[in-house]
Motif scaffolding. Structure first.
Motif, PDB file in Angstrom:
ATOM      1  N   GLY A  10      -8.383  -0.889   1.673  1.00 40.28           N
ATOM      2  CA  GLY A  10      -7.807  -1.332   0.439  1.00 40.28           C
ATOM      3  C   GLY A  10      -8.458  -0.585  -0.636  1.00 40.28           C
ATOM      4  N   THR A  11      -8.090  -1.390  -1.719  1.00 38.30           N
ATOM      5  CA  THR A  11      -8.619  -0.826  -2.886  1.00 38.30           C
ATOM      6  C   THR A  11     -10.056  -1.204  -3.656  1.00 38.30           C
ATOM      7  N   ASN A  14     -10.706  -2.697  -7.052  1.00 33.65           N
ATOM      8  CA  ASN A  14      -9.662  -2.488  -7.970  1.00 33.65           C
ATOM      9  C   ASN A  14      -8.198  -3.039  -7.478  1.00 33.65           C
ATOM     10  N   ASP A  15      -8.459  -3.868  -6.501  1.00 37.90           N
ATOM     11  CA  ASP A  15      -7.184  -4.658  -5.978  1.00 37.90           C
ATOM     12  C   ASP A  15      -7.036  -5.917  -6.616  1.00 37.90           C
ATOM     13  N   SER A  18      -6.894  -9.141  -4.271  1.00 43.82           N
ATOM     14  CA  SER A  18      -8.061  -9.337  -3.552  1.00 43.82           C
ATOM     15  C   SER A  18      -9.194 -10.080  -4.257  1.00 43.82           C
ATOM     16  N   LEU A  72      -5.089  -2.358  -9.489  1.00 40.74           N
ATOM     17  CA  LEU A  72      -3.884  -1.956  -9.011  1.00 40.74           C
ATOM     18  C   LEU A  72      -3.154  -3.353  -8.656  1.00 40.74           C
ATOM     19  N   PRO A  74      -1.407  -3.741  -5.331  1.00 39.57           N
ATOM     20  CA  PRO A  74      -0.841  -3.018  -4.121  1.00 39.57           C
ATOM     21  C   PRO A  74       0.090  -4.053  -3.211  1.00 39.57           C
ATOM     22  N   THR A  96       0.432   0.084   1.113  1.00 34.20           N
ATOM     23  CA  THR A  96       0.268   1.282   0.370  1.00 34.20           C
ATOM     24  C   THR A  96       0.057   2.547   0.998  1.00 34.20           C
ATOM     25  N   THR A 141      -6.589  -6.457   3.907  1.00 33.40           N
ATOM     26  CA  THR A 141      -7.246  -6.820   2.911  1.00 33.40           C
ATOM     27  C   THR A 141      -6.970  -8.316   2.800  1.00 33.40           C
ATOM     28  N   GLY A 143      -5.845  -9.187  -0.112  1.00 28.89           N
ATOM     29  CA  GLY A 143      -4.805  -9.051  -1.086  1.00 28.89           C
ATOM     30  C   GLY A 143      -3.586  -8.542  -0.272  1.00 28.89           C
ATOM     31  N   GLU A 144      -3.571  -8.001   1.055  1.00 31.72           N
ATOM     32  CA  GLU A 144      -2.431  -7.684   1.861  1.00 31.72           C
ATOM     33  C   GLU A 144      -1.910  -8.610   2.521  1.00 31.72           C
ATOM     34  N   SER A 182     -11.588 -11.485   5.382  1.00 36.03           N
ATOM     35  CA  SER A 182     -10.277 -11.248   4.501  1.00 36.03           C
ATOM     36  C   SER A 182      -9.480 -12.676   4.681  1.00 36.03           C
TER      37      SER A 182
END
Length: 361
Positions: A10-11, A14-15, A18, A72, A74, A96, A141, A143-144, A182
């Motif tokens: 992931g990022t 910066n996500d 997350s 970001l 995402p 992404t 992640t 966030g995903e 996660s």
């Protein structure tokens, strides 16, 4: 079972999806913003399902610009959506980096349940599961994982639904307890009162039997529900159906379940897919009762859902199902036969494989 990576692609920091609530507070403090800005941002993301910073109208223009340049969003991109005859919806999402997963929305009349993926593919290779045929690519992640839920919820609300999604089950693609960091992180965000505020009793993890993960879950601060895919009550048959049993045999699994039961006081749901001539002999119900003695399990009997890569496997016929149910009744084991949902669009248990045959909605 081979070791799998625990970190998603992931990022990182910066996500935006997350970030925990505490991390949002910390980020605002670093930027010289008051703490209530974290509440406002989380309200937009998790309450209103607004993911464009520039639409967050109660934030200053400078903060919106800083968010846009620093964090970001995402979100998964919807590739296709299908609706089953019974109202079940299946979604194919692209992350992404181009990887794809599926998730499912189940309509139970008065409430809805989101079935969410935690990995791209799955490393466990259960013989009756389409996802297992894909192999393992990577973990998702936090966030995903959350992105699937939030995007499904936004689509539902945009379509005029009066309420959001009521329940979430980690029963999609992948083994949740092999991506525990996660998954646990996403659960904390779903449950947090300043974020989605979903009650602990509305969240379920389904595992294929990762013993250490079950013990870790017993110590998890949020008392969510646990479901275990058993599918066979002895090592010989279970190792044949589920390769995880070779490295984590039933003795270890049952020991972990007793630890979970003692520490939490919660009952465990046992998932058992009935496959014709494989694991549907009523004698196996008696073996199951002996294996799970003292756990007071709730058994969920699942009609096997056909998958194209295993045409030799078939659903148990009704007389075999009734005989198995009779044995469980005699043993005074509480059970139900799960109602099939979404099989016509390959959205039922064991059928998710990152593809959507047939016409899109």
């Amino acid at each position: 079972m081979r070791e799998v990576e625990r970190d998603g692609m992931g990022t990182g920091g910066n996500d935006a999806l997350s970030l925990s609530y505490e991390e949002w507070r910390g980020r605002m403090a670093e930027w010289g913003e008051p703490g209530f800005r974290a509440d406002q941002i989380c309200g937009w993301l998790y309450g209103r399902k607004v993911f464009n910073y520039h639409e967050m109208s109660n934030l200053s223009k400078s903060l919106r610009e800083r968010l846009s340049g620093s964090l970001l969003m995402p979100l998964p991109v919807l590739i296709r959506e299908q609706e089953s005859r019974d109202g079940t919806r299946k979604y194919l999402w692209q992350m992404t980096d181009g990887e794809r997963v599926e998730s499912v929305l189940l309509n139970h009349g008065g409430h809805t349940t989101a079935c969410i993926s935690s990995q791209v593919g799955c490393p466990l290779a259960c013989t009756f599961c389409a996802t297992g045929s894909l192999g393992f690519t990577r973990n998702l992640t936090p966030g995903e994982i959350l992105g699937q839920f939030l995007m499904m919820e936004r689509r539902r609300l945009d379509a005029g639904a009066e309420q959001g999604i009521n329940n979430i089950v980690f029963m999609g693609m992948g083994e949740p307890l092999l991506n525990a960091d996660s998954v646990f992180g996403s659960i904390r965000m779903l449950n947090h009162p300043k974020m989605r505020g979903l009650g602990a009793r509305h969240i379920t993890i389904s595992t294929s039997g990762v013993a250490q993960g079950i013990v870790d879950l017993a110590d998890f601060e949020i008392p969510i529900r646990l479901s275990v895919s058993l599918h066979a009550p002895n090592d010989a048959l279970r190792s044949r159906l589920m390769p995880i049993n070779r490295s984590c045999p039933l003795s270890r699994l049952v020991e972990a379940l007793h630890i979970y039961r003692r520490r939490t006081g919660e009952r465990v749901t046992i998932e058992y897919a009935l496959i014709d001539g494989i694991n549907d002999d009523p004698q196996l119900a008696y073996e199951m009762a002996a294996l799970l003695d003292g756990l007071e399990p709730y058994v969920n009997l699942i009609p096997f859902n056909p998958i194209p890569m295993k045409p030799e496997l078939h659903r148990s016929p009704e007389p075999r199902v009734k005989a198995f149910c009779t044995a469980l009744s005699e043993l005074r084991i509480e059970f139900e036969v799960r109602r099939e949902r979404g099989a016509d669009i390959m959205a039922a248990c064991g059928q998710l494989a990152g593809s959507l045959p047939g016409p899109a909605k």
